[in-house]
Design a protein around this motif. Structure first.
Motif, PDB file in Angstrom:
ATOM      1  N   GLN A  88     129.617 -27.239 -47.053  1.00  0.00           N
ATOM      2  CA  GLN A  88     128.372 -27.140 -47.808  1.00  0.00           C
ATOM      3  C   GLN A  88     127.472 -26.086 -47.159  1.00  0.00           C
ATOM      4  O   GLN A  88     127.193 -26.140 -45.956  1.00  0.00           O
ATOM      5  CB  GLN A  88     127.656 -28.498 -47.842  1.00  0.00           C
ATOM      6  N   LYS A  89     127.018 -25.137 -47.975  1.00  0.00           N
ATOM      7  CA  LYS A  89     126.182 -24.052 -47.476  1.00  0.00           C
ATOM      8  C   LYS A  89     124.709 -24.500 -47.487  1.00  0.00           C
ATOM      9  O   LYS A  89     123.898 -23.999 -48.268  1.00  0.00           O
ATOM     10  CB  LYS A  89     126.374 -22.798 -48.334  1.00  0.00           C
ATOM     11  N   HIS A  90     124.353 -25.417 -46.583  1.00  0.00           N
ATOM     12  CA  HIS A  90     122.968 -25.870 -46.485  1.00  0.00           C
ATOM     13  C   HIS A  90     122.278 -25.120 -45.353  1.00  0.00           C
ATOM     14  O   HIS A  90     122.858 -24.897 -44.287  1.00  0.00           O
ATOM     15  CB  HIS A  90     122.920 -27.383 -46.230  1.00  0.00           C
ATOM     16  N   TYR A  91     121.041 -24.734 -45.570  1.00  0.00           N
ATOM     17  CA  TYR A  91     120.374 -23.880 -44.594  1.00  0.00           C
ATOM     18  C   TYR A  91     120.209 -24.546 -43.230  1.00  0.00           C
ATOM     19  O   TYR A  91     120.178 -23.867 -42.192  1.00  0.00           O
ATOM     20  CB  TYR A  91     119.023 -23.421 -45.138  1.00  0.00           C
ATOM     21  N   THR A  92     120.086 -25.869 -43.189  1.00  0.00           N
ATOM     22  CA  THR A  92     119.963 -26.553 -41.904  1.00  0.00           C
ATOM     23  C   THR A  92     121.228 -26.375 -41.072  1.00  0.00           C
ATOM     24  O   THR A  92     121.171 -26.221 -39.847  1.00  0.00           O
ATOM     25  CB  THR A  92     119.683 -28.044 -42.124  1.00  0.00           C
ATOM     26  N   ILE A  93     122.381 -26.382 -41.722  1.00  0.00           N
ATOM     27  CA  ILE A  93     123.645 -26.142 -41.016  1.00  0.00           C
ATOM     28  C   ILE A  93     123.680 -24.709 -40.501  1.00  0.00           C
ATOM     29  O   ILE A  93     124.147 -24.447 -39.386  1.00  0.00           O
ATOM     30  CB  ILE A  93     124.841 -26.429 -41.946  1.00  0.00           C
ATOM     31  N   ALA A  94     123.171 -23.769 -41.313  1.00  0.00           N
ATOM     32  CA  ALA A  94     123.115 -22.373 -40.858  1.00  0.00           C
ATOM     33  C   ALA A  94     122.257 -22.260 -39.607  1.00  0.00           C
ATOM     34  O   ALA A  94     122.571 -21.481 -38.677  1.00  0.00           O
ATOM     35  CB  ALA A  94     122.559 -21.478 -41.966  1.00  0.00           C
ATOM     36  N   GLY A  95     121.150 -23.047 -39.545  1.00  0.00           N
ATOM     37  CA  GLY A  95     120.326 -23.036 -38.343  1.00  0.00           C
ATOM     38  C   GLY A  95     121.075 -23.541 -37.126  1.00  0.00           C
ATOM     39  O   GLY A  95     120.942 -22.996 -36.020  1.00  0.00           O
ATOM     40  N   GLY A  96     121.886 -24.597 -37.299  1.00  0.00           N
ATOM     41  CA  GLY A  96     122.693 -25.093 -36.192  1.00  0.00           C
ATOM     42  C   GLY A  96     123.708 -24.068 -35.738  1.00  0.00           C
ATOM     43  O   GLY A  96     123.908 -23.854 -34.527  1.00  0.00           O
ATOM     44  N   MET A  97     124.368 -23.397 -36.666  1.00  0.00           N
ATOM     45  CA  MET A  97     125.326 -22.348 -36.309  1.00  0.00           C
ATOM     46  C   MET A  97     124.638 -21.231 -35.544  1.00  0.00           C
ATOM     47  O   MET A  97     125.140 -20.755 -34.511  1.00  0.00           O
ATOM     48  CB  MET A  97     125.984 -21.793 -37.580  1.00  0.00           C
ATOM     49  N   GLY A  98     123.477 -20.803 -36.075  1.00  0.00           N
ATOM     50  CA  GLY A  98     122.770 -19.705 -35.425  1.00  0.00           C
ATOM     51  C   GLY A  98     122.333 -20.056 -34.013  1.00  0.00           C
ATOM     52  O   GLY A  98     122.386 -19.213 -33.099  1.00  0.00           O
ATOM     53  N   THR A  99     121.901 -21.316 -33.802  1.00  0.00           N
ATOM     54  CA  THR A  99     121.484 -21.740 -32.467  1.00  0.00           C
ATOM     55  C   THR A  99     122.650 -21.682 -31.491  1.00  0.00           C
ATOM     56  O   THR A  99     122.528 -21.168 -30.372  1.00  0.00           O
ATOM     57  CB  THR A  99     120.923 -23.166 -32.514  1.00  0.00           C
ATOM     58  N   CYS A 100     123.802 -22.202 -31.901  1.00  0.00           N
ATOM     59  CA  CYS A 100     124.984 -22.171 -31.041  1.00  0.00           C
ATOM     60  C   CYS A 100     125.420 -20.727 -30.765  1.00  0.00           C
ATOM     61  O   CYS A 100     125.783 -20.382 -29.629  1.00  0.00           O
ATOM     62  CB  CYS A 100     126.127 -22.944 -31.678  1.00  0.00           C
ATOM     63  N   GLU A 101     125.392 -19.881 -31.777  1.00  0.00           N
ATOM     64  CA  GLU A 101     125.790 -18.484 -31.590  1.00  0.00           C
ATOM     65  C   GLU A 101     124.846 -17.778 -30.636  1.00  0.00           C
ATOM     66  O   GLU A 101     125.265 -16.921 -29.841  1.00  0.00           O
ATOM     67  CB  GLU A 101     125.815 -17.776 -32.950  1.00  0.00           C
ATOM     68  N   LEU A 102     123.569 -18.120 -30.698  1.00  0.00           N
ATOM     69  CA  LEU A 102     122.618 -17.544 -29.757  1.00  0.00           C
ATOM     70  C   LEU A 102     122.959 -17.945 -28.325  1.00  0.00           C
ATOM     71  O   LEU A 102     122.960 -17.112 -27.409  1.00  0.00           O
ATOM     72  CB  LEU A 102     121.202 -18.001 -30.123  1.00  0.00           C
ATOM     73  N   LEU A 114     120.458 -17.320 -38.526  1.00  0.00           N
ATOM     74  CA  LEU A 114     119.066 -17.717 -38.325  1.00  0.00           C
ATOM     75  C   LEU A 114     118.150 -17.050 -39.350  1.00  0.00           C
ATOM     76  O   LEU A 114     117.106 -17.605 -39.687  1.00  0.00           O
ATOM     77  CB  LEU A 114     118.625 -17.363 -36.906  1.00  0.00           C
ATOM     78  N   ALA A 115     118.542 -15.868 -39.851  1.00  0.00           N
ATOM     79  CA  ALA A 115     117.766 -15.236 -40.925  1.00  0.00           C
ATOM     80  C   ALA A 115     117.803 -16.106 -42.181  1.00  0.00           C
ATOM     81  O   ALA A 115     116.789 -16.264 -42.884  1.00  0.00           O
ATOM     82  CB  ALA A 115     118.312 -13.841 -41.213  1.00  0.00           C
ATOM     83  N   ILE A 116     118.964 -16.678 -42.467  1.00  0.00           N
ATOM     84  CA  ILE A 116     119.072 -17.602 -43.602  1.00  0.00           C
ATOM     85  C   ILE A 116     118.186 -18.818 -43.367  1.00  0.00           C
ATOM     86  O   ILE A 116     117.463 -19.271 -44.269  1.00  0.00           O
ATOM     87  CB  ILE A 116     120.537 -18.032 -43.800  1.00  0.00           C
ATOM     88  N   TYR A 117     118.240 -19.331 -42.138  1.00  0.00           N
ATOM     89  CA  TYR A 117     117.470 -20.535 -41.803  1.00  0.00           C
ATOM     90  C   TYR A 117     115.964 -20.288 -41.962  1.00  0.00           C
ATOM     91  O   TYR A 117     115.242 -21.077 -42.573  1.00  0.00           O
ATOM     92  CB  TYR A 117     117.800 -20.959 -40.373  1.00  0.00           C
ATOM     93  N   VAL A 118     115.492 -19.160 -41.456  1.00  0.00           N
ATOM     94  CA  VAL A 118     114.062 -18.845 -41.552  1.00  0.00           C
ATOM     95  C   VAL A 118     113.655 -18.634 -43.004  1.00  0.00           C
ATOM     96  O   VAL A 118     112.586 -19.098 -43.438  1.00  0.00           O
ATOM     97  CB  VAL A 118     113.743 -17.589 -40.711  1.00  0.00           C
ATOM     98  N   ARG A 119     114.489 -17.932 -43.767  1.00  0.00           N
ATOM     99  CA  ARG A 119     114.156 -17.665 -45.173  1.00  0.00           C
ATOM    100  C   ARG A 119     114.073 -18.947 -45.983  1.00  0.00           C
ATOM    101  O   ARG A 119     113.166 -19.129 -46.804  1.00  0.00           O
ATOM    102  CB  ARG A 119     115.203 -16.710 -45.767  1.00  0.00           C
ATOM    103  N   GLU A 120     115.017 -19.865 -45.782  1.00  0.00           N
ATOM    104  CA  GLU A 120     115.081 -21.068 -46.600  1.00  0.00           C
ATOM    105  C   GLU A 120     114.107 -22.158 -46.126  1.00  0.00           C
ATOM    106  O   GLU A 120     113.628 -22.950 -46.938  1.00  0.00           O
ATOM    107  CB  GLU A 120     116.514 -21.613 -46.604  1.00  0.00           C
ATOM    108  N   ILE A 121     113.821 -22.200 -44.819  1.00  0.00           N
ATOM    109  CA  ILE A 121     112.909 -23.238 -44.343  1.00  0.00           C
ATOM    110  C   ILE A 121     111.499 -23.006 -44.879  1.00  0.00           C
ATOM    111  O   ILE A 121     110.712 -23.939 -45.047  1.00  0.00           O
ATOM    112  CB  ILE A 121     112.912 -23.308 -42.792  1.00  0.00           C
ATOM    113  N   GLU A 122     111.167 -21.713 -45.158  1.00  0.00           N
ATOM    114  CA  GLU A 122     109.862 -21.410 -45.737  1.00  0.00           C
ATOM    115  C   GLU A 122     109.739 -21.965 -47.157  1.00  0.00           C
ATOM    116  O   GLU A 122     108.640 -22.226 -47.638  1.00  0.00           O
ATOM    117  CB  GLU A 122     109.653 -19.895 -45.746  1.00  0.00           C
ATOM    118  N   LYS A 123     110.850 -22.138 -47.825  1.00  0.00           N
ATOM    119  CA  LYS A 123     110.834 -22.649 -49.196  1.00  0.00           C
ATOM    120  C   LYS A 123     110.815 -24.182 -49.256  1.00  0.00           C
ATOM    121  O   LYS A 123     110.572 -24.741 -50.332  1.00  0.00           O
ATOM    122  CB  LYS A 123     112.059 -22.131 -49.956  1.00  0.00           C
TER     123      LYS A 123
END
Length: 367
Positions: A88-102, A114-123
């Protein structure tokens, strides 16, 4: 069940509060500010509780990733988040991936997720200002390590490639993140000429690359110009006025030649008679080439006049025959040429042919 719903948020508190490995060494003289301290303060940084929009399987994998990250098992956490993202392409999961990759120093991938996470969390209206601020802060850490290229294309649906690897489809929601250095951006779509540009960006910098795709110019082969369609049985018709005029002139020449020939023959006959008259004078002793007197002179003069008349009308007859014949041949040639594109079926042509001292007819046609 109530306990299971409370545990995940508690595990989320320290996922992104950890500093990067290099930053942790630089701050070794200060009290550690890792996940334990964050949990003690009760201040979540970035990660949120699993969304109700997630499927059961994706939520389970997401929680496993959060729990692994709490134990600094970033590789295991990353594997769980990647598996959840595949479901599932949910932005919260993208945030978790980005954190681990960082934390794993995969900065380009971290910036992308993390760009996806920031863009979607604003919505998301359910998020807090603190969560949004923490998202921006963590994204900035990844962004500082890589370059970004903002790609714009005039044709929607065009594929965007970076160094030959597909980066997305235009229009792109986020910049294309690249490692610092030189890169090749290629844009292509079926039916358009591909376009390629070189860009060079440094860490934390951003470049822009605009593409204008154009359709290929197709050169059509030269084609012979088709003649206008004509109805069956029609063609290029000879100008009958020219044909009639030419025939009339030819006929006039023939008639004139015949008349002049008859006059010349009459003069020749009279000349022979006059010769006998002169020959009878003085028992044939008169020579008209020598000046004479009296009756002999008169008869010689008459003889010379008849000879001149015969020669004159003979020449006129020949000229008339030649002129009439030439006009007849010219008229015939014009008629044949003008009618040669589509000759009529089953026809014949007959024209007079006149030559000096003779004549005939010319016949032709198609059957």
């Amino acid at each position: 069940m109530r306990f299971a719903q409370i545990v995940p948020p508690m595990c989320l508190l320290g996922l992104l509060a950890l500093t990067l490995p290099g930053e942790a060494q630089a701050q070794s003289s200060s009290p550690p500010k890792g996940a334990a301290q964050t949990k003690a303060q009760g201040q979540p940084k970035l990660q949120r509780a699993p969304s109700d929009a997630m499927s059961d399987k994706a939520r389970k994998l997401y929680i496993e990733g959060v729990m692994a990250s709490e134990k600094d098992r970033w590789a295991d956490a990353y594997a769980s988040f990647v598996a959840a993202w595949a479901l599932q392409k949910h932005y919260t999961i993208a945030g978790g991936m980005g954190t681990c990759e960082l934390m794993l120093q995969k900065y380009r991938d971290a910036a992308e997720h993390l760009a996806i996470y920031v863009r979607e969390i604003e919505k998301d209206a359910t998020t807090t200002p603190e969560e949004r601020a923490a998202a921006v802060e963590t994204y900035a850490k990844a962004r500082a390590k890589v370059g970004a290229v903002v790609v714009s294309v005039n044709v929607q649906g065009a594929d965007v490639l970076v160094d030959g690897a597909r980066a997305g489809t235009a229009p792109l929601a986020d910049p294309v993140f690249v490692e610092p250095g030189a890169h090749t951006i290629t844009v292509k779509r079926e039916g358009y000429v591909p376009s390629e540009k070189k860009v060079e960006v440094g860490a934390g910098s951003e470049a822009r690359s605009d593409f204008q795709l154009e359709k290929p110019v197709v050169s059509e082969p030269l084609r012979p110009v088709a003649e206008p369609a004509r109805a069956e049985g029609t063609g290029t018709k000879a100008n009958m006025g020219i044909v009639v005029a030419g025939g009339s002139v030819a006929a006039a020449g023939v008639i004139a030649g015949v008349v002049f020939t008859l006059v010349a023959d009459k003069k020749a006959s009279d000349k022979r008679k006059q010769w006998h008259v002169v020959d009878a004078i003085d028992d044939g002793t008169v020579d008209c080439a020598i000046p004479a007197a009296g009756n002999a002179a008169q008869q010689c003069e008459k003889l010379r006049s008849l000879v001149k008349g015969r020669d004159l009308f003979s020449n006129l007859a020949m000229s008339s025959f030649i002129g009439g014949g030439a006009v007849a041949l010219g008229t015939l040639g014009y008629w044949i040429a003008a009618s040669s594109s589509e000759p009529e079926k089953g026809h014949a042509r007959v024209l007079p042919l006149v030559i000096p001292n003779g004549g005939g007819i010319v016949a032709g046609g198609s059957f």
